[in-house]
Scaffold this motif. Structure first.
Motif, PDB file in Angstrom:
ATOM      1  N   GLY A   1      42.096  28.121  28.864  1.00 58.39           N
ATOM      2  CA  GLY A   1      41.377  26.862  29.016  1.00 58.39           C
ATOM      3  C   GLY A   1      41.387  26.373  30.471  1.00 58.39           C
TER       4      GLY A   1
ATOM      5  N   PHE B   1      39.554  28.775  23.697  1.00 57.72           N
ATOM      6  CA  PHE B   1      39.225  27.418  24.173  1.00 57.72           C
ATOM      7  C   PHE B   1      37.988  26.941  23.424  1.00 57.72           C
TER       8      PHE B   1
ATOM      9  N   CYS C   1      35.661  36.385  29.580  1.00 57.54           N
ATOM     10  CA  CYS C   1      36.832  35.693  29.039  1.00 57.54           C
ATOM     11  C   CYS C   1      37.026  35.893  27.547  1.00 57.54           C
TER      12      CYS C   1
ATOM     13  N   CYS D   1      33.066  31.809  30.819  1.00 61.52           N
ATOM     14  CA  CYS D   1      33.020  32.930  31.775  1.00 61.52           C
ATOM     15  C   CYS D   1      32.742  34.206  30.975  1.00 61.52           C
TER      16      CYS D   1
ATOM     17  N   CYS E   1      37.145  24.339  27.979  1.00 62.96           N
ATOM     18  CA  CYS E   1      36.456  24.798  29.198  1.00 62.96           C
ATOM     19  C   CYS E   1      35.039  24.248  29.143  1.00 62.96           C
TER      20      CYS E   1
HETATM   21  S1  SF4 Z   1      39.713  30.148  30.113  1.00 72.71           S
HETATM   22 FE1  SF4 Z   1      39.340  30.568  32.294  1.00 72.71          FE
HETATM   23  S2  SF4 Z   1      38.209  32.490  32.296  1.00 72.71           S
HETATM   24 FE2  SF4 Z   1      38.060  31.651  30.212  1.00 72.71          FE
HETATM   25  S3  SF4 Z   1      36.145  30.475  30.159  1.00 72.71           S
HETATM   26 FE3  SF4 Z   1      37.806  29.068  30.697  1.00 72.71          FE
HETATM   27  S4  SF4 Z   1      37.822  29.041  32.955  1.00 72.71           S
HETATM   28 FE4  SF4 Z   1      36.651  30.849  32.317  1.00 72.71          FE
END
Ligand code: SF4
Length: 376
Positions: free
Chosen positions: A60, A22, A18, A15, A11
């Motif tokens: 991700g 990732f 979250c 967020c 990512c």
């Molecule tokens: S997995 Fe989805 S919610 Fe989590 S940081 Fe990445 S985009 Fe944002």
């Protein structure tokens, strides 16, 4: 019939709610794509020759990949597994999507988009640290429709601090006006290892109270059902004929394989989950070492899993299947434990199935846990 899940563990931005796995460094992206292809090949025996009908790119952020990179992974799956792909879904971040990229996704066989809109309100998006803004949220669905997508789902979050009932209602009005076929809507949940969780521990973040949560949930149900959607799973609403085939197979206890860091798999007998660390996953794949943990499920665990996944859905527990799949003592336990909930109306017996009426989905966790079989 089985599902295939590919986890793209990158990512660009974190967020604040979250807790998925990732990495924000894209340095190893190419190595990761090669490792994913290798895992797809190495695990070709896992499903015992079952035909793959749904393919799902999740994360991700799968839209960090080019269409050519995603196509290569689709082709690798087709090379090593029998496939009759009915549904190929890509989770997408609004600010990754352009008209060109969308056309390319369509051309490689993606027929369902899952767009992480979350909110059409700028303040919510900023608070959650999303990459896109409200204008992008408004523009992305028409752009995808213009590229030929006619099976689009969007994610929306409710229960965001400062969100009013009127704002939530407005979010849903906009969502309905966009003509999407499917909406997944989740209450903001504050997990300990997230930015919000950390702020809450320091007294800097206050979740919405239960009363407001219930009101927001009631608005969600009412608006979407009036808008022609079916509430077919705790967090999922679809126009008739547009249930997510991939996710429905999880809830119907179908086999699936997940590749990539942190991905889970289930082959009917055991559960398997890959290590949730990009570096360790890459090293293990390259050195032919084990990168997963596995558990054979006991009879009680299989029963609890069956209760959990079935009761999430609008159709609930298939009594015939329960009878065929589980030993007598589980069935006796089941019929005794559902009695108080049948009396209170939180469970309904349709003759063939036992299900939770959708207006009680908000308290479904409590109902399910009362039905779980606890081993001595
Ligand atoms: S997995 Fe989805 S919610 Fe989590 S940081 Fe990445 S985009 Fe944002």
């Amino acid at each position: 019939m089985a599902g295939f899940y590919i986890h793209i563990p990158f990512c660009k931005k974190l967020c604040h709610y979250c807790d998925f796995y990732f990495s924000m460094s894209l340095e190893n992206k190419e190595k990761m794509l090669k490792a994913l292809a290798l895992e797809i090949e190495q695990r070709r025996e896992y499903l015992g020759g079952e035909t793959i009908t749904t393919l799902y790119f999740g994360g991700g952020t799968p839209t960090i990949c080019t269409a050519a990179e995603l196509e290569e992974l689709i082709n690798t799956v087709k090379r090593f597994y029998p496939c009759q792909l009915e549904e190929v879904t890509v989770e997408a971040n609004p600010d990754d999507l352009s008209a060109d990229y969308l056309s390319q996704l369509k051309a490689i066989g993606v027929n369902r988009l899952s767009i992480g809109i979350q909110s059409f309100v700028e303040r919510d998006l900023l608070l959650m640290n999303r990459r896109h803004n409200a204008q992008m949220a408004m523009e992305v669905v028409p752009m995808a429709q213009a590229a030929g997508f006619n099976n689009i789902t969007i994610d929306l979050i409710y229960g965001i601090p400062e969100q009013t009932q009127a704002e939530w209602e407005q979010n849903l009005t906009i969502a309905l006006s966009l003509g999407v076929q499917h909406i997944s809507s989740y209450h903001l949940s504050i997990e300990p290892k997230t930015v919000f969780g950390n702020r809450m521990k320091r007294g800097l973040f206050h979740p919405v109270d239960d009363e407001l949560s219930e009101q927001l949930y009631a608005i969600l149900e009412k608006k979407l059902i009036e808008g022609g959607f079916e509430h077919y799973e705790v967090s999922n609403f679809a126009k008739p004929g547009f249930y997510s085939k991939h996710n429905t197979s999880y809830w119907n206890y179908t086999k699936y394989i997940g590749v990539g860091p942190s991905a889970h798999s289930f082959n009917g007998i055991s559960r398997q989950w890959n290590i949730a660390n990009n570096g360790k996953y890459l090293n293990a794949i390259q050195n032919s070492e084990i990168y997963w943990e596995q558990e054979n499920m006991s009879a009680a665990e299989q029963y609890n899993e069956f209760i959990l996944t079935s009761l999430r859905t609008a159709w609930g527990i298939d009594k015939k299947r329960l009878q065929q799949q589980f030993q007598h003592h589980f069935i006796d336990y089941f019929y005794t434990s559902i009695e108080p909930h049948l009396a209170s109306g939180k469970l309904v017996d349709t003759g063939t199935n036992i299900r939770i009426p959708s207006h009680f989905f908000l308290v479904s966790d409590g109902i399910m846990s009362d039905l779980f079989f606890v081993e001595d």
